[in-house]
Design a protein around this motif. Sequence first.
Motif, short mmCIF file in Angstrom:
data_model
loop_
_atom_site.label_atom_id
_atom_site.label_comp_id
_atom_site.label_asym_id
_atom_site.label_seq_id
_atom_site.Cartn_x
_atom_site.Cartn_y
_atom_site.Cartn_z
N ALA A 125 3.42 40.35 34.97
CA ALA A 125 2.20 40.36 35.80
C ALA A 125 2.35 39.34 36.91
N LYS A 126 1.79 39.65 38.05
CA LYS A 126 1.94 38.79 39.23
C LYS A 126 1.42 37.37 38.97
N GLU A 127 0.45 37.22 38.10
CA GLU A 127 -0.09 35.90 37.78
C GLU A 127 1.00 34.95 37.26
N PHE A 128 1.99 35.51 36.59
CA PHE A 128 3.10 34.68 36.10
C PHE A 128 3.87 34.03 37.25
N ALA A 129 3.97 34.68 38.37
CA ALA A 129 4.70 34.11 39.51
C ALA A 129 4.05 32.80 39.95
N GLY A 130 2.73 32.77 40.02
CA GLY A 130 2.03 31.54 40.38
C GLY A 130 2.28 30.45 39.35
N LEU A 131 2.22 30.82 38.09
CA LEU A 131 2.50 29.87 37.02
C LEU A 131 3.91 29.30 37.18
N PHE A 132 4.90 30.17 37.35
CA PHE A 132 6.29 29.70 37.41
C PHE A 132 6.57 28.88 38.67
N ASN A 133 6.00 29.28 39.80
CA ASN A 133 6.18 28.47 41.02
C ASN A 133 5.60 27.09 40.85
N ASN A 134 4.39 27.01 40.30
CA ASN A 134 3.77 25.71 40.09
C ASN A 134 4.50 24.90 39.02
N ARG A 135 4.91 25.58 37.99
CA ARG A 135 5.61 24.89 36.91
C ARG A 135 6.93 24.29 37.39
N ALA A 136 7.60 24.96 38.28
CA ALA A 136 8.88 24.46 38.82
C ALA A 136 8.71 23.09 39.44
N SER A 137 7.53 22.84 40.01
CA SER A 137 7.32 21.57 40.72
C SER A 137 7.44 20.35 39.81
N VAL A 138 7.20 20.52 38.53
CA VAL A 138 7.32 19.41 37.59
C VAL A 138 8.77 18.96 37.48
N PHE A 139 9.70 19.86 37.77
CA PHE A 139 11.12 19.57 37.59
C PHE A 139 11.83 19.19 38.89
N LEU A 140 11.07 18.85 39.91
CA LEU A 140 11.68 18.47 41.19
C LEU A 140 12.04 16.99 41.18
N THR A 141 12.83 16.63 40.20
CA THR A 141 13.32 15.26 40.06
C THR A 141 14.81 15.35 39.73
N PRO A 142 15.55 14.29 40.03
CA PRO A 142 16.98 14.32 39.67
C PRO A 142 17.14 14.66 38.19
N GLY A 143 18.00 15.60 37.92
CA GLY A 143 18.24 16.05 36.56
C GLY A 143 17.35 17.22 36.17
N GLY A 144 16.29 17.45 36.92
CA GLY A 144 15.37 18.53 36.59
C GLY A 144 15.60 19.79 37.39
N TYR A 145 16.48 19.72 38.38
CA TYR A 145 16.67 20.86 39.28
C TYR A 145 17.06 22.16 38.60
N LYS A 147 16.07 23.34 35.77
CA LYS A 147 14.83 23.95 35.24
C LYS A 147 13.95 24.43 36.39
N ALA A 148 13.89 23.68 37.47
CA ALA A 148 13.11 24.12 38.63
C ALA A 148 13.68 25.43 39.15
N GLU A 149 15.00 25.50 39.24
CA GLU A 149 15.65 26.74 39.70
C GLU A 149 15.32 27.91 38.77
N TYR A 150 15.33 27.64 37.47
CA TYR A 150 15.01 28.66 36.48
C TYR A 150 13.61 29.23 36.74
N TYR A 151 12.62 28.36 36.93
CA TYR A 151 11.25 28.84 37.13
C TYR A 151 11.06 29.50 38.49
N TYR A 152 11.69 28.96 39.53
CA TYR A 152 11.60 29.62 40.84
C TYR A 152 12.22 31.01 40.79
N THR A 153 13.35 31.14 40.09
CA THR A 153 14.02 32.43 39.97
C THR A 153 13.15 33.43 39.21
N ARG A 154 12.50 32.98 38.16
CA ARG A 154 11.60 33.86 37.42
C ARG A 154 10.45 34.32 38.32
N ALA A 155 9.90 33.38 39.11
CA ALA A 155 8.82 33.74 40.04
C ALA A 155 9.31 34.76 41.05
#
Length: 178
Positions: A125-145, A147-155
């Motif tokens: 469902a499209k709602e998941f894209a918003g969740l995954f895009n926002n969730r990726a932002s938590v991982f925008l730290t060194p070492g977290g990239y 996971k951020a890539e994983y969530y952006y790719t899912r979105a």
Amino acid sequence: MNDTIQTVIARLDDFLAKERFTDAKAYLYESLHKYLSAGDVLSAISIYNEIMGFERQYGDQVAAVEAADAALTLLDTEDMANSRPAAMIVLNAATVYKNAGLDEGAAMLYDRAETLFGRYYPAGAKEFAGLFNNRASVFLTPGGYPKAEYYYTRALQILQRHGDVCDTAVTYFNLAGL
């Protein structure tokens, strides 16, 4: 209170369209007070959700977090914590926490939101894209990239299936920044 949630949101949108931000804020809090005074907790939760977004967007992160906490508390007291409406409210609260620099709390709320989305929305469902895009932002730290890539790719996969060109472009932009 005579105003329905739809009426409150329409009036809020009118204030915002006219850039009457002070009036919009006062109206939101006045509406919240009326709903709480009337014992209309479900409408109060909706207003808290609007306050979260308003305060986050217009720069009062403390008030946004307070609204998020109040909404989450009311969800629990009204036995709505495991409902479809809770999924979006928890997602919004997580985003408020992230914007306020409360990354650990945001991560826990994103976990909770993803669980709720999985329960109440069909896979993809499209709602998941918003969740995954926002969730990726938590991982925008060194070492977290990764996971951020994983969530952006899912979105991206979801947005492309839904043909959402604008949000796809934004997600590619975010992904390119890793």
